[in-house]
Design an enzyme around this catalytic site. Sequence first.
Site, PDB file in Angstrom:
ATOM      1  N   VAL A 204      68.132  45.652 -64.375  1.00 22.37           N
ATOM      2  CA  VAL A 204      68.344  45.240 -62.981  1.00 22.37           C
ATOM      3  C   VAL A 204      67.553  46.206 -62.099  1.00 22.37           C
ATOM      4  O   VAL A 204      67.725  47.413 -62.213  1.00 22.37           O
ATOM      5  CB  VAL A 204      69.845  45.358 -62.599  1.00 22.37           C
ATOM      6  CG1 VAL A 204      70.061  44.942 -61.145  1.00 22.37           C
ATOM      7  CG2 VAL A 204      70.729  44.534 -63.530  1.00 22.37           C
ATOM      8  N   HIS A 205      66.651  45.684 -61.279  1.00 20.56           N
ATOM      9  CA  HIS A 205      65.965  46.604 -60.356  1.00 20.56           C
ATOM     10  C   HIS A 205      65.464  45.949 -59.075  1.00 20.56           C
ATOM     11  O   HIS A 205      64.999  46.637 -58.180  1.00 20.56           O
ATOM     12  CB  HIS A 205      64.777  47.281 -61.049  1.00 20.56           C
ATOM     13  CG  HIS A 205      63.569  46.384 -61.146  1.00 20.56           C
ATOM     14  ND1 HIS A 205      63.446  45.408 -62.090  1.00 20.56           N
ATOM     15  CD2 HIS A 205      62.453  46.312 -60.392  1.00 20.56           C
ATOM     16  CE1 HIS A 205      62.298  44.777 -61.931  1.00 20.56           C
ATOM     17  NE2 HIS A 205      61.670  45.295 -60.901  1.00 20.56           N
TER      18      HIS A 205
END
Length: 359
Positions: A204-205
Amino acid sequence: MKIVTIIGARPQFIKAATISRLINGNNDINEVIVHTGQHYDSNMSDIFFKELIIPKPYYNLGIGGGSHGQQTGLMLIEIEKILFKEKPDWVLVYGDTNSTLAGALAASKIHIPVIHVEAGLRSFNMRMPEEQNRILTDHISSVLFAPTKVAVENLAKEGITSNVVNVGDVMYDAALFYGELAGKNSNALNDYGLYVGNYILTTVHRAENTDDTDRLKRIFSQLEEIARVEKVILPLHPRTKKALEGIDYDFGNSTISFINPVGYLDMVALEKNAKMIITDSGGVQKEAYFHKVPCLTLRDETEWVETVEAGCNHIIVDLSTIVKQYEKLTKQTLNFDKNLYGKGNCAQLIINYLRDNLS
Ligand code: UD1
Ligand code: UDP
């Protein structure tokens, strides 16, 4: 022919690796690599140069962090200086980051033609910094290497038709080449105590997930729920680490197995052997397909629509349904047989085009 290549973020090191490796053995092309410094931790940058055998950047501008304007502006100033000094025939940029736009804009303003690899992708969400970067870059590029037919069509709809070449996806080349190396050289499963097909790999980014507290909390509470019954391993991007620290996330009591960002060979090994991948990454979505692993994408849309149309990648718009969608996908049989992103010879096609048309 002299080319200045501008890279700066993790996925660009991987993309550039495939092409720079070939250029390295080609006497007709002299490549000068400029690293903007956008990504700077050793596990976000140095490790890729070492592992992927990319020539060391000739320049590193050390411009990491800061706001969009600050980062892009500083890059513009410094890249322009280098272009005046190096006087290349072409500037080569990859993808859709701030480093991409800064490189393309610095070159185009002083009439050095730009080559854009991964041209024509669109999410049709102009709030994404990446969408702004890629549209602007495409419109000031002279040669556009598109990864898919859809990307070529997107460009045509915006009036860009000359010097547009569908060469396939350079990341497919990387997945094939380094996938084999990963098989021999990565110890990731042992290192993290994992068993084949017995864990979920998550990344997740994206700004739209990390910078929106509601979305961030929803994602992590759903992942924790899955992690109560299945091992969930998550190489943590520095942006997400900062965002989670900002909401006082309780890392100590989380059911998720957080690890530091890993090198590409370990990442490929983790991807290949995962039961499922849950991600908001552009690159990881496709790698899931390349390695025949079902994927859930935590975004409202994707540029890589082919993986969704093939039924192998599911977009999760409502983040409170991650667990439900995960359970549903585990029961489905998927078909990964279609060749969606070329033949794995994208880098060679690009080199041939440069040699035959641009010398
Ligand atoms: C950037 C790209 C995004 C791409 C991603 C790949 C833009 C606008 N975004 O997002 O398209 O998907 O890279 O990973 O260009 N940081 C560190 N150490 C590092 C790198 C970053 O601490 O090695 C911190 C920065 O200081 C910053 C945050 O992480 O606070 C975000 O970094 P930044 O490069 O601005 O954007 P990414 O989210 O990485
Ligand atoms: N990647 C990696 N180590 C990690 C996480 C990702 O090597 O810990 C690789 C991943 O395999 C893919 C690329 O980095 O090739 C994707 O980068 P990222 O998700 O940061 O950016 P995006 O593709 O979304 O722009």
